[in-house]
Each structure stands twice: as C-alpha cells, then as structure tokens.
Design an enzyme around this catalytic site. Structure first.
Site, PDB file in Angstrom:
ATOM      1  N   SER A  98     -14.533  -4.170   8.012  1.00  0.00           N
ATOM      2  CA  SER A  98     -14.741  -3.292   8.695  1.00  0.00           C
ATOM      3  C   SER A  98     -14.844  -1.879   8.047  1.00  0.00           C
ATOM      4  CB  SER A  98     -13.490  -3.109  10.083  1.00  0.00           C
ATOM      5  OG  SER A  98     -13.441  -4.269  10.885  1.00  0.00           O
ATOM      6  N   TYR A 197     -10.303  -1.291  20.308  1.00  0.00           N
ATOM      7  CA  TYR A 197     -11.647  -1.815  18.974  1.00  0.00           C
ATOM      8  C   TYR A 197     -12.131  -2.893  19.748  1.00  0.00           C
ATOM      9  CZ  TYR A 197     -12.207  -2.348  14.398  1.00  0.00           C
ATOM     10  OH  TYR A 197     -13.106  -2.372  13.131  1.00  0.00           O
ATOM     11  N   SER A 198     -13.772  -2.768  19.152  1.00  0.00           N
ATOM     12  CA  SER A 198     -14.163  -3.996  19.696  1.00  0.00           C
ATOM     13  C   SER A 198     -16.038  -3.692  18.921  1.00  0.00           C
ATOM     14  CB  SER A 198     -15.604  -4.039  21.106  1.00  0.00           C
ATOM     15  OG  SER A 198     -15.618  -4.737  21.814  1.00  0.00           O
ATOM     16  N   ASN A 199     -16.003  -5.188  18.323  1.00  0.00           N
ATOM     17  CA  ASN A 199     -17.407  -5.392  16.978  1.00  0.00           C
ATOM     18  C   ASN A 199     -18.299  -5.569  17.585  1.00  0.00           C
ATOM     19  OD1 ASN A 199     -15.673  -6.190  14.393  1.00  0.00           O
ATOM     20  ND2 ASN A 199     -14.224  -7.264  15.903  1.00  0.00           N
ATOM     21  N   GLY A 347      -9.612  -2.735   6.218  1.00  0.00           N
ATOM     22  CA  GLY A 347     -10.845  -3.689   6.676  1.00  0.00           C
ATOM     23  C   GLY A 347     -10.586  -5.003   6.175  1.00  0.00           C
ATOM     24  N   THR A 348     -10.487  -5.923   7.400  1.00  0.00           N
ATOM     25  CA  THR A 348     -10.602  -7.205   7.096  1.00  0.00           C
ATOM     26  C   THR A 348     -11.702  -8.143   6.860  1.00  0.00           C
ATOM     27  OG1 THR A 348     -10.049  -8.232   9.295  1.00  0.00           O
ATOM     28  CG2 THR A 348      -7.932  -7.578   7.501  1.00  0.00           C
ATOM     29  N   SER A 373      -6.134 -13.044   3.115  1.00  0.00           N
ATOM     30  CA  SER A 373      -5.574 -12.344   4.400  1.00  0.00           C
ATOM     31  C   SER A 373      -5.544 -13.471   5.518  1.00  0.00           C
ATOM     32  CB  SER A 373      -6.897 -11.673   5.008  1.00  0.00           C
ATOM     33  OG  SER A 373      -8.096 -12.416   5.185  1.00  0.00           O
TER      34      SER A 373
END
Length: 396
Positions: A98, A197-199, A347-348, A373
């Site tokens: 991210s 949070y939303s991609n 970020g993952t 992760s």
C-alpha cells in the site's frame, strides 16, 4: 495504518493452489548487481534487524535503512531467499504493497495542480459510466478528496474476491475489481463522515487518471515520478508475477490451512499476481528509491506548496485503524512516534511488510522491511514495529 490482506481471500487462494500443485514455488537466488544506497553499516540497526528475525519469529529476513540529511545508515539480518540462503540486503527489490497509494495520490494531485481535475469533483462527473442504479455509486456523490483519504465508505473489493478466484497466477482486470467493490453496499451512506480504508478508492482514482490523461497509470508514474526522480529500481507491474533483478522473496504462514505441511509458516508466495492490488498496492521498489521519492515529495519537488500542505494536513482520524497511525491525509498516513509526528505509509503485499516513515521536511527518514507477512490476523508484528520506531527515532 494499513489493512492486512483478507484472510478469507488468501486463505482460499493458497488452499486451492496448494491442493492443486502440492508444493510452493521454487525459490530463486537474489542476484547481485543493483548498487546499494551509499550507506554505512550500523551496528545498532543490525541489532534491531536481528531481533526481528530471531527465533521464534517467522521472519526469514529484515532490513532497515535510515537517512538523516546526508548521513545514511543501514543493516540487514536473515535471508532474502530461504532456498539458496542468500543473505538479506538493504538494496534488494521487494513488493511495497500500500505504499503504492502515496505514488498514486501524487499523480492525482499533480492533475489537480494542472487544473485538469479538482479535489471536489465527484465520481459521478468524472466516471459517469461507472454509476448505475444498482451499485454503490448511486448514493450520495463521492469526491476525489474522499477517495484519496478513504472517507468514501465504498466496500473494499479485496474482501470480496473469493468467489472469483481461480489461481495464484490469475490476472485481475481493474474493471472487474472495481465492479466487485461497487456491487456491495457502502460501509456508511454519507461520504466524508468517517475513515474506512478501502482499496476500491484507489482503483477508481486509477481510472480517473487514465480518463483525464488518456494514458494508463503506469505511463503517468513513469513520466511524472519514476523518470524525473531517477527511480531506476522502481516499477509498476501488473501482468508479471516475477520480480526483475535482485530481490527478496516473500513468505507467509499457511499453517492454519495445512498444519502438517513442511515449512508451513514460511510458504514462498513471491509469485502472487500483483494485478490483484493494482493502483492500491502493485509497486515494486527498493529502500533507496522510497527514500528518494518521499524526500522529493516532502521537499516540494513533485507538488506545489498548497497541495503538498493539503496532502499532509487535510487529515481524518484513523478510528478503528491499527496504532500507531493517528490520521490519514491524501494518500499519506500521519504516525505518532516517540520522537513526534511522522509521515509516510505502511504496506503489505503477500509475503512482504514495509514501513516508510519521514519527517515533515523529508530530511529524517526510515524504510524498514521484512519478507514475511501473515495471511491470518490483523495485528502488527510488535518486534518489527519496535525496531522500526527505534530506528527512526535514533534510539536503537
């Protein structure tokens, strides 16, 4: 701070992949050849990296790269590739997850600076063909600003991928991912009222960039960010599952799916298709390139002063987000650290976890990375966060 990948999605994905193949992807050696950042090995950072990979932690490798003005320090521990024993190094490429969002947001804000879009333009106006009576855009209008700061309320498409999953090598078209996000009800009906949070937000921003410039996001990133800043080790792959050049391989835990499998806590998932993340998380980069990008951004080389100020200070409280993030701006988190507020993103990506933390003027920086992760759970790796914060604050 950042959302973990959906346990349901990746759990099902790996179960199907393992049952069909019976084995993880073979590891490849991380070639030498990319010049490391001009940094000095630091014993204190080395001790922090060693703590991250020390037993019983599952992390195969970790590194930290710290920069304070012209002084650059780095350290690594563990391995970048378990199959070859290749040592982890701070100059290796990795999937940044991210952190990609800050890059995407920068391109969007450059278009605002060019008066090609406005922060208060609505998705209805910019993408009228995406609005249907039976999808989530049919409600109260959502603005570009609300996409950037995750206050749109739109459903996160990542949580709805299982019915559409066919394999780890599957290519995910952006329009299909957007449709998954819009086919579900909003988390809350009135945009701008709270953070969620939303991609899906950043895939819509990707589509807006393409419509406005008549060029895809990759081209915009290359012309506006990568090339001007000399980010030679940074790329935006979508169709390619392999990582070019010297890189760390990514690992995850599938023991909750196959408890008797050998090395189930360190399953090689490097080849997971980055198309699943797109503009929300598909970037491949290095620590040196990340520090160069954030330094240039925060010192005003990519955005005019007013828009940069908005990016960092037009924040919303990250209620419900994992600590230590206290606010989210326009593609940037604000973190609470022991040495004051800092800016950046976490970020993952499947098998990778990275933090990028920066002082307001970009002179003080840290990138911390580990090539592991989890797929299950939403907690932060406490050893990793502790090392990250201590390295940033100079309290190693």
């Amino acid at each position: 701070m950042f959302r973990r990948r959906s346990t349901r999605l990746l759990g099902a994905a790996l179960a199907l992949a393992l049952l069909s193949s019976g084995t993880a992807a073979a590891g490849r050696p991380a070639d030498r050849g990319v010049a490391a950042a001009e940094s000095r090995p630091d014993p204190a950072l080395r001790a922090l990296a060693e703590r991250v990979v020390a037993a019983p932690n599952p992390n195969p490798g970790a590194f930290l790269l710290a920069r304070d003005d012209a002084r650059v320090r780095s350290a690594a521990a563990g391995v970048a590739d378990r199959s070859t024993g290749t040592p982890m190094r701070p100059d290796l490429r990795f999937r940044a997850g991210s952190i990609t969002k800050t890059f995407t947001a920068t391109v969007v804000l450059q278009l605002v600076a060019e008066h090609r879009i406005r922060l208060d333009d609505t998705v209805d106006e910019l993408l009228p063909d995406q609005v249907r009576a039976d999808n989530a855009l049919s409600g109260a209008p959502i603005t570009v600003r609300q996409l950037l700061n995750h206050t749109s309320g739109l459903y996160d498409y990542v949580d709805g991928l299982i019915p559409h999953f066919r394999g780890l090598d599957q290519y995910w078209p952006r329009d299909r991912l957007i449709a998954i996000g819009l086919d579900e009800p909003r988390y809350f009906p009135t945009p701008g009222t709270r953070f969620r949070y939303s991609n899906t937000n950043y895939l819509l921003l990707d589509l807006i960039v393409e419509r406005v410039t008549d060029r895809d996001l990759r081209t915009n990133l290359e012309r506006r960010v990568f090339t001007p800043l000399g980010l030679r080790d940074t790329s935006y792959p979508l169709a390619r599952r392999t990582i070019d050049g010297p890189h760390a391989r990514g690992y995850t835990d599938v023991s909750f799916l196959l408890p008797d499998a050998p090395d189930a806590t360190r399953f090689d998932i490097t080849g997971f298709s980055p198309s699943e993340a797109g503009a929300s998380g598909a970037l491949v980069t290095t620590a040196a390139d990340l520090t160069r990008f954030y330094r240039a951004l925060l010192q005003g080389r990519l955005l005019p002063p007013g828009l940069l100020r908005s990016m960092l200070t037009d924040t919303v409280p990250t209620t419900g987000s994992a600590p230590p993030a206290v606010g989210y701006g326009l593609g940037v988190y604000v973190y609470a650290t022991d040495c004051g507020p800092a800016y950046g993103h976490g970020g993952t990506a499947p098998g990778y976890l990275t933090f990028a933390l920066n002082g307001r003027d970009g002179r003080k920086q840290l990138v911390a990375h580990t090539n592991w992760s989890p797929l299950a759970g939403t907690g932060i790796d406490e050893d990793f966060w502790s090392a990250f914060q201590r390295g940033y604050c100079g309290r190693a």
